[in-house]
Design a protein around this motif. Structure first.
Motif, PDB file in Angstrom:
ATOM      1  N   VAL A 152       1.161  -1.236   0.487  1.00 37.01           N
ATOM      2  CA  VAL A 152       0.139  -0.197  -0.204  1.00 37.01           C
ATOM      3  C   VAL A 152       1.190   1.097  -0.190  1.00 37.01           C
ATOM      4  O   VAL A 152       0.899   2.007  -0.750  1.00 37.01           O
ATOM      5  N   ARG A 153       2.113   1.411   0.928  1.00 30.68           N
ATOM      6  CA  ARG A 153       2.712   3.232   0.517  1.00 30.68           C
ATOM      7  C   ARG A 153       3.567   3.232  -0.421  1.00 30.68           C
ATOM      8  O   ARG A 153       2.951   3.691  -0.923  1.00 30.68           O
ATOM      9  N   ARG A 154       4.323   1.869  -1.289  1.00 28.37           N
ATOM     10  CA  ARG A 154       4.828   1.749  -2.645  1.00 28.37           C
ATOM     11  C   ARG A 154       3.523   2.272  -3.487  1.00 28.37           C
ATOM     12  O   ARG A 154       3.726   3.016  -4.523  1.00 28.37           O
ATOM     13  N   ARG A 155       2.423   1.734  -2.885  1.00 29.05           N
ATOM     14  CA  ARG A 155       1.592   2.068  -4.479  1.00 29.05           C
ATOM     15  C   ARG A 155       1.084   3.330  -3.651  1.00 29.05           C
ATOM     16  O   ARG A 155       1.433   4.980  -5.006  1.00 29.05           O
ATOM     17  N   GLU A 156       0.745   3.812  -2.595  1.00 25.72           N
ATOM     18  CA  GLU A 156       0.768   5.432  -2.571  1.00 25.72           C
ATOM     19  C   GLU A 156       2.147   6.509  -3.609  1.00 25.72           C
ATOM     20  O   GLU A 156       2.032   7.189  -3.771  1.00 25.72           O
ATOM     21  N   ARG A 157       2.915   5.432  -3.380  1.00 23.84           N
ATOM     22  CA  ARG A 157       4.379   6.360  -3.324  1.00 23.84           C
ATOM     23  C   ARG A 157       4.481   6.986  -4.624  1.00 23.84           C
ATOM     24  O   ARG A 157       4.707   7.777  -5.161  1.00 23.84           O
TER      25      ARG A 157
END
Length: 81
Positions: free
Chosen positions: A35-40
């Protein structure tokens, strides 16, 4: 504590607690990382889109010069004569 509070505490203490499935923390950590990678990446793409829009607007404004007055289609009247 009164009688009712003691009874509630006793019932809660005896209640069966569900067991945490094996591997749940690892799966939660992996999900959070995704989720964090996708948001970045989403934030990066939006900034890139905003920057390219600003550059495109600057190029258009430089080429068209919308602040300049349009050329006159007719000659001005010669009244002082």
């Amino acid at each position: 504590m009164d009688h009712k509070e003691r009874e509630v505490v006793r019932l809660l203490a005896r209640a069966a607690r569900p067991r945490v499935p094996a591997g749940l923390p690892e799966r939660a950590r992996a999900y959070g990382t995704r989720v964090r990678r996708r948001e970045r990446w989403r934030r990066w793409a939006l900034w890139l889109l905003l920057a390219s829009g600003a550059v495109a607007f600057g190029v258009w404004a430089y080429a068209v010069e919308p602040w300049a007055a349009p050329p006159m289609r007719t000659t001005p009247p010669l009244e002082p004569w």
